[in-house]
Design a protein around this motif. Structure first.
Motif: not given
Length: 124
Positions: A12-18, A40-42, A76-83
């Motif tokens: 919770p409350n952890l985000v990633a910036y790139y 969680l990304t498109k 390494v993989r992706w799914g419906q709601n992210g990678a």
């Protein structure tokens, strides 16, 4: 095939910036371990894509160096709601295959210390 190397924990409350070429944008981390995370990304990158990202706890202390860490990660993989990503860590035998020296990348202990600081249980 499940390629996870360590137990994943909610973050919770952890985000990633790139950097994608535009303004920086934060993406929520679905779960994380000492060896990787699910973002969680498109975005849908090809497996094997390397992405440098900064992980940061969103707790109002944005300038606290203890609440962020920069990691190189591989899709390494992706799914419906992210990678799903594996971290490229200096204590992996294959780190040199990425054209990196161990000094340029973090080791697993550094990730574990960061997770403890932000309140995520240490991966066993």
């Amino acid at each position: 095939v499940n390629q996870r190397r360590a137990k994943r924990f909610e973050a919770p409350n952890l985000v990633a910036y790139y950097w994608t070429g535009g303004a920086p944008y934060s993406y929520h981390v679905g779960d994380i371990s000492a060896t990787g995370l699910f973002l969680l990304t498109k975005e849908r990158w090809a497996p094997g894509t390397l992405i440098q990202m900064t992980l940061q706890k969103q707790d109002g202390r944005t300038n606290d160096s203890d609440s962020s860490i920069c990691v190189l990660s591989e899709v390494v993989r992706w799914g419906q709601n992210g990678a799903g990503f594996n971290f490229i860590l200096s204590d992996y035998e294959d780190v040199l295959n990425y054209g990196m020296t161990p000094m340029e990348s973090l080791d697993r202990k550094s990730i574990e210390r960061f997770l403890q600081k932000i309140g995520v249980p240490a991966a066993q």
